[in-house]
Scaffold this active site. Structure first.
Site, mmCIF file in Angstrom:
data_model
loop_
_atom_site.group_PDB
_atom_site.id
_atom_site.type_symbol
_atom_site.label_atom_id
_atom_site.label_comp_id
_atom_site.label_asym_id
_atom_site.label_seq_id
_atom_site.Cartn_x
_atom_site.Cartn_y
_atom_site.Cartn_z
ATOM 1 N N HIS A 1 -35.201 29.633 -39.062
ATOM 2 C CA HIS A 1 -33.939 30.291 -38.753
ATOM 3 C C HIS A 1 -32.784 29.299 -38.810
ATOM 4 O O HIS A 1 -32.485 28.641 -37.809
ATOM 5 C CB HIS A 1 -34.016 30.920 -37.364
ATOM 6 N N HIS B 1 -48.786 53.880 -9.397
ATOM 7 C CA HIS B 1 -48.854 52.656 -8.602
ATOM 8 C C HIS B 1 -50.261 52.071 -8.548
ATOM 9 O O HIS B 1 -50.453 51.007 -7.968
ATOM 10 C CB HIS B 1 -48.372 52.947 -7.173
#
Lengths: 661, 661
Positions: free
Chosen positions: B34, B474
C-alpha cells in the site's frame, strides 16, 4: 426523587401505567427481569403506539406495517405488555404471568419468531438499532420499487444508553445518516443510568451532537411529557433525515423509592415497592388485571391498524405491481434458480476456468442476480476484492434507493446487522462481503442471523494463508472453525467454480438458515470436470476422485482440494490408491445418513487437509487419522511460500499417506 | 491533480520524500502493498518525528518513550521507512528490500514483536487507535503513580478513514474523551478515499463534530503544510483533552498521475509512475538509496531521543520510586503469588464454600490484587455481575488516574483493545470483564491479544445456559469452542473456587499468552476438598475422583464437574466405577506428555460433559465415546429447568454410562 406527573387521569396515562403495572408484576412473578426500562419508557411507548403506530395484530406480517424495535431488549416486558394490550392472539395474560419460564413466549429478551409482533431479537446491545437501519433501508428500497401505495411505513426504535455506547451504533448511525433514511426514528431512553451506576461513570458524550454530526435530525424532550413526545415524533416523521429524539426519562418511573437509580434496572422491585408504586401511580387494580377503559384504549390502536391494512389490501388488489410484490415476499423461485445454475454448471464443466473462488462467486452471482429479481448486494468497502457487485447492479445512494448494491463502508458489523434488518423486513434477499478474518467484526450480528434463522449470505473472501502478503492479521486460521461452531449456520468452502455455484444455490434457497461462503483469493482449477445435474455440495461432502478400492482417503476443503488431488496423483504413481473427498460444507455432511457418510469416508486411513486449524475435523477424522493444516497464526509472504513453509503441500500429504499405509 | 508543493528544498522536505521513495520502491519490489497512505502522510509523519517524537532506537523499550501507532496498518511502509531512517539496528535497508517476504521483519502489516519500534500490531482497522487509548490511559495512570520525572510522554496515532468508520473507534473515542486522556493525539489522514472509491460513497459524517461531541480538542490542517501541522501538534500537546487533528492530504502524494485516487491505495505504482513521481518530487536517487543529508536529518531525531533517555535514566537512578518502577516493568512476583494462592487454597479446602465461580473469581482477585501491586481491573458495565472489583480498588476518573479500576462502559470491544494497550504500554497488568456471550463483541481485539502475545486476562462470566432467564442471546453455547479455536489463548473453565484461584494464578503469570476465564453465574460446591500445593489446573485436566480400576471416565469442565461427580455417585450405587476428570483448560492439557494424558484419560469408555457444543472435545473423546451437552442455542428459563430440558443431568450421564458399559 418524587413522581413528576400528577396521578394518572387521561386514558393515555392509564394506558402507560398499564405497561408499568404489567412490567413490575411480571418481573416480580418471574423473580427475574428488568422493570426499569419499561416503566421509564412507558409514556413514550404509549404515545408512539397510541398516536402513530400502524399495525394489525391479526396480520402480524403485513408488509406495510410500521416496525417497532426494542433495541434495549432487556426491557422486553414493555413489548410483551403492549402486544398483550393490543390483542395479539398469542399473547394472552397467561403468557405474561409465565414471563421467563420454559416454553413461554415471553422470553427474557424479545426473541424473533417466539411471538407475533417481535420484529427482531434484541438483548445484545446495539443490535436492535443497527438492525432497524436495515429495515428502514429496505423500506425505502421497496418504496422505490413498488411506490408509496404499497410501501410507506416507519421504523421506530427505543434505544438505551448501552445501545448508543456500543461501537456498532456508530456504524449504524453513520450509515443511516449518510443514506438519509428518513423513515427511521430513534427514541433514546435518556435516563442517565447504566448497570454500574450513573452514565457519568463512563461517558461524557453529547449524544445529540454526535447524531447531528452523522447527519441526523435531533430533538430532545421530557420523556414523561406526552404532548412533547407526540410533537417531536410528528416533527421527526416529516423530516428528510433519520431522527433521534432524546427522551429524558426517569428509569423505573413510578416506583417512588427506587426510581432514577440503577437498582431498578435489572431486578424485581419487591412486593413493598410495587405496592408503593401502585399507590404513587394511582393504579388500583390487582396484578395482571387491566380495566376495560385501558384495554379499549389499546384496542383502538389495533382497530386503526386493521382499517389501514384493509385499505392497503384494496390498493394491492388493483396494483399492476401486485404479482411482483407478492413474489418478492414469497419463497425464492428455486426451480428457475436450479435451471439457471445447472446450465451454468454445464458450461463450467466444458470451460473449466482457473479462477479464484471469489471470482467464481461473482460469476455465480451473475446467474443468481440475473434469475432472482430481489437480491441486494454489498460489501464493507471491499467490492473489488470480494467481487460482490455484478454487472447490472447500481449503488443505493442518499435519497435514491432504486439501486441494488450497498456500499456499506468500512463497517462489517453494521453491514451484518443491516442485512439482518433487510431480511427481516421482507421483500429482499441480502448478501454482503468482507474478508473472512473480519468475520470476527461481524460475529455478534452473525450470531443473531443464526439464532433468528434469517437466511442472510455472508461472502467472506481471502479465506486462508492463501491471501499471502497481508499477513496473520488478515489470515483466518481459526475463523472457519469458529463459524462452524455456530448453530444453524452453513459454512461453505467451495473448491472450484462448480462448487461455488452450488453453494450459492443452496444459500439462496435457505429459508431459516444463514450461510457463509469462504472464498479464496488465489486462482483454483475447475476440479468438477464431469457435469452433474445434482447439487453435490448439498451432500456436504462427496467423492471427487474414487479409485475404487482405496488405500487412503484424502479429505479437503476449498483451495486444499487441489492439493489433495495432486497428492492422489503422486500416490498413484507409487501404486497407492487414494480417494479424494471434497467437503465444502461440514454442516450438511453431518445431516447425511450413516450409509452415505460411510460410503464417502470408507474405512481406509484418512488425512484431512485444510489451511486452518484442526478443530471440528473430528466429523471426518478418527484419533488414528492425520491432518495437514495450521497449528497457529500465519505469516506475511507470497502464498506459495506460505504453503511450503507451513507444510501444506501435495508432497507432504503424499508422504504422510505413505507412512500411514 | 497536480503536485501542491514546490520541489523539495528543505531537509525536512527531503526527509518526507525519503519515506515516499522507500514506500513506493519497497511496494514495487514486493509487487504487493500500500503506497498510498505512506506517501500521503509522509509530511505529517516527518513533522511529528522531526519536531516532537522522543525515542531512542538503541533502547526501544525505554518506558518513557513517546508511542507511535500506525492505526492505518496497511501503511506499514511508513513505519519501516522511518524506523530504518532513525537507525533501528534491526531495520537495515535489506529488510526494506525484503518487504512482505517470508522471514523478513517487514511484514505486510506492522506486527508487534517482529521489529523494534512497532508498538502494536495493526491492520484490522480501528484497532490501533483503540489500543492507543489504552496506552494513553496507562501513561496517565503510571504518571499518577510515579510522577512526571519518570512518566511523561505522548501517544500519537495516524488513523485513516477506515479506522474512524469502524465501530470500535466510537468506543475508544468516547472512553478517551470521557477520561480526558490529554496525552493522546490522533492525526487523521483525511484523504477522502476508501478502497471502493471516494468516501462520499459511504459516509457523510462530520468527523470533527463527532470528535468534539466526544469531548476531544479538534483542529484541521493541510496535511502537506508542515508548519501548520507542527503548530497544530504544538497546540494539541498543551490541551487538557485528547486531540484530533484532521490532516487534509492527497493519498499517494507525489505520484503525479495516480495520486488522489483509490488506485494508489493498495497496489504498486508501476515503474513508469514511480519514475514520474521521482521527477515530480525532485528525488534523484535510485531505489533504496538515501543521501547523507536526509539520513543525518533522521539521525538527529534519534540523537535527541538518546539524550532525553540519558537524562531520564539519571532521574530514575536517584528516584525513591526506582525500585517500584523497575518492579512494575519486570515479571510478576510469581513466588509471592504462589505462596498467597497456596495459603488461600488451603483455607478453601477447609471452608469449602459453595459459590459461583464468578464470586470465587472475586475472592481469588482479592488475593491477586493484594499480592501484585500493579493490576488494573475493569468491566464493560457489569461490575456487580462480573465481580471484577475488589475491596481496595477505586475507579479511575477524568483527570484523576490514581485508581486501579476502570468503568469501561458498555464497550466490550473498546475495553479489550484498551487492555491490549495498557499491557503493551508496560507497568500494569490489565484484566476486564463482560458476559461470556459478549466475547463475540471483543473478538477482533482478543485475537490481537493472542497474535501479539499480550497476557491480558478476560473475565467472562455467565458462561452457559446456567445463567438462566436472560435466554439464548446471553447464553454462550459455541463461544467456548470459538475461543478454544484461537491460537495462543488459554481458556479456563474452573469447576470451583480452588480451580478458579489456580486459573488466576496461571493467567497472571503468563508472559506471552492471554487468558479467558469462563465463570458461572450459578453457585457451585467446592469439589477440590483435598488441598494440594501443586496447581492442578496447570496440567489442564486431572483426575478429580479416582476409583482405581474404572469402568467409565467422566470428563467435565466448570459447572458440569459437579454433575459428573453426582453421576459417579449414582453409578457407584449401581456398582459401576466412574473416574471423574476435571478439565479446566484444554490448551494446557494438550501440552502435557502422552503418559500423563493416558494416565488421566484411561482406556475405559468416556463421556464428556459440558453445557456447550461438542466441537473441540476430540481432544478427549474418541468416536465411540459420548458427549452430554448442547447441540443448538439455549432458551429462556430458570437454570435448573434448562439443565433438565437439555438433558444435562447426573441421571442422563449415569444412564449413558450404563449403556456404554
Amino acid at each position: 426523587m418524587t413522581i413528576q406527573q400528577p396521578i394518572a387521569s387521561t386514558t393515555e396515562d392509564l394506558m402507560a401505567n398499564a405497561i408499568r403495572a404489567l412490567a413490575m408484576d411480571a418481573v416480580q412473578a418471574a423473580n427475574s427481569g428488568h422493570p426499569g426500562a419499561p416503566m421509564g419508557m412507558a409514556d413514550v411507548a404509549t404515545v408512539l403506539f397510541n398516536r402513530f403506530m400502524t399495525l394489525d395484530p391479526k396480520h402480524d406480517t403485513w408488509p406495510d406495517r410500521d416496525r417497532f424495535v426494542m433495541s434495549a431488549g432487556h426491557g422486553s416486558m414493555l413489548v410483551y405488555a403492549i402486544n398483550h394490550l393490543l390483542g395479539y392472539d398469542d399473547m394472552p395474560m397467561e403468557q405474561l404471568k409465565r414471563f421467563r419460564e420454559l416454553g413461554s413466549r415471553t422470553a427474557g429478551h424479545p426473541e424473533y419468531g417466539h411471538a407475533k409482533g417481535i420484529e427482531t431479537t434484541t438483548g445484545p446491545l446495539g443490535q436492535g438499532i443497527s438492525t432497524a437501519v436495515g429495515m428502514a433501508l429496505a423500506e425505502r428500497m421497496m418504496n422505490a420499487r413498488f411506490g408509496e401505495d404499497l410501501v410507506d411505513h416507519f421504523t421506530y426504535v427505543i434505544a438505551g444508553d448501552g445501545c448508543l455506547m456500543e461501537g456498532i451504533s456508530h456504524e449504524a448511525i453513520d450509515l443511516a445518516g449518510h443514506l438519509k433514511l428518513s423513515r427511521l426514528i430513534v427514541l433514546w431512553d435518556d435516563n442517565g443510568i447504566t448497570i454500574d451506576g450513573g452514565t457519568e461513570l463512563s461517558t461524557s458524550t453529547d449524544q445529540r451532537a454526535r447524531f447531528a454530526a452523522a447527519g441526523w435530525h435531533v430533538q430532545a424532550v421530557d420523556g414523561h411529557d406526552k404532548e412533547a413526545v407526540a410533537a417531536a415524533i410528528e416533527t421527526a416523521r416529516v423530516n428528510d433525515r433519520p431522527s433521534m429524539i432524546a427522551c429524558k426519562t426517569v428509569i423505573g418511573f413510578g416506583a417512588p423509592n427506587k426510581q432514577g437509580s440503577h437498582d431498578v434496572h435489572g431486578a424485581p422491585l419487591g412486593e413493598e415497592e410495587i405496592a408503593a408504586a401502585r399507590e404513587a401511580l394511582g393504579w388500583g387494580w390487582p396484578p395482571f388485571e387491566i380495566p376495560d377503559q385501558v384495554r379499549d384504549g389499546w384496542r383502538a390502536v389495533a382497530a386503526r391498524g386493521v382499517e389501514a391494512r384493509a385499505d392497503w389490501a384494496k390498493r394491492l388488489a388493483t396494483s399492476p405491481k401486485a404479482e411482483a410484490f407478492r413474489a418478492a415476499h414469497g419463497a425464492v423461485d428455486a426451480k428457475a434458480l436450479d435451471a439457471a445454475i445447472c446450465a451454468y454448471k454445464h458450461r463450467l464443466s466444458e470451460d473449466r476456468p482457473k479462477v479464484a473462488t471469489r471470482k467464481a462467486s461473482e460469476m455465480a452471482l451473475e446467474i443468481v442476480n440475473g434469475t432472482l429479481p430481489n437480491t441486494v448486494g454489498g460489501s464493507a468497502d471491499l467490492t473489488g476484492s470480494n467481487n460482490t457487485k455484478t454487472k447490472g447492479q447500481t449503488p443505493v445512494k442518499p435519497g435514491d434507493y432504486t439501486g441494488s448494491y450497498i456500499h456499506y463502508g468500512i463497517r462489517e458489523h453494521g453491514m451484518a446487522a443491516a442485512m439482518n434488518g433487510i431480511a427481516l423486513h421482507g421483500g429482499m434477499k441480502p448478501y454482503g462481503g468482507t474478508f473472512l478474518a473480519f468475520a470476527d467484526y461481524c460475529r455478534p450480528a452473525m450470531r443473531l442471523s443464526s439464532l433468528m434463522g434469517v437466511p442472510v449470505v455472508y461472502v467472506m473472501t481471502h479465506d486462508s494463508i492463501g491471501l499471502g502478503e497481508d499477513g496473520p492479521t488478515h489470515q483466518p486460521v481459526e475463523t472457519i472453525a469458529s463459524l462452524r461452531a455456530m448453530p444453524n449456520h452453513l459454512v461453505f468452502r467451495p473448491a472450484d467454480a462448480v462448487e461455488t455455484a452450488e453453494a450459492w444455490q443452496i444459500a439462496m434457497t435457505q429459508e431459516a438458515t444463514p450461510s457463509t461462503l469462504a472464498l479464496s483469493r488465489q486462482g483454483l482449477p475447475t476440479l468438477r470436470t464431469r457435469h452433474t445435474e445434482a447439487n453435490l455440495t448439498a451432500r456436504g461432502a462427496y467423492l471427487l476422485r474414487d479409485p475404487g478400492a482405496r488405500d487412503v482417503t484424502l479429505i479437503a476443503t476449498g483451495s486444499e482440494v487441489e492439493i489433495a488431488m495432486a497428492a492422489a496423483d503422486l500416490l498413484e504413481a507409487d501404486g497407492i490408491k487414494a480417494a479424494v473427498v471434497s467437503a465444502p460444507c461440514f454442516e450438511l455432511f453431518a445431516q447425511q445418513g450413516p450409509e452415505y457418510r460411510a460410503e464417502v469416508l470408507g474405512t481406509a486411513p484418512r488425512i484431512g487437509i485444510e489451511a486452518a486449524i484442526r478443530q471440528g475435523w473430528d466429523l471426518f477424522l478418527r484419533p488414528e487419522d492425520d491432518f495437514v493444516g495450521m497449528t497457529g497464526f500465519g505469516a506475511s509472504a507470497p502464498a506459495p511460500d506460505l504453503y511450503r513453509h507451513f507444510g501444506i503441500t501435495a508432497e507432504a500429504v503424499a508422504g504422510l499417506a505413505k507412512d500411514m499405509k
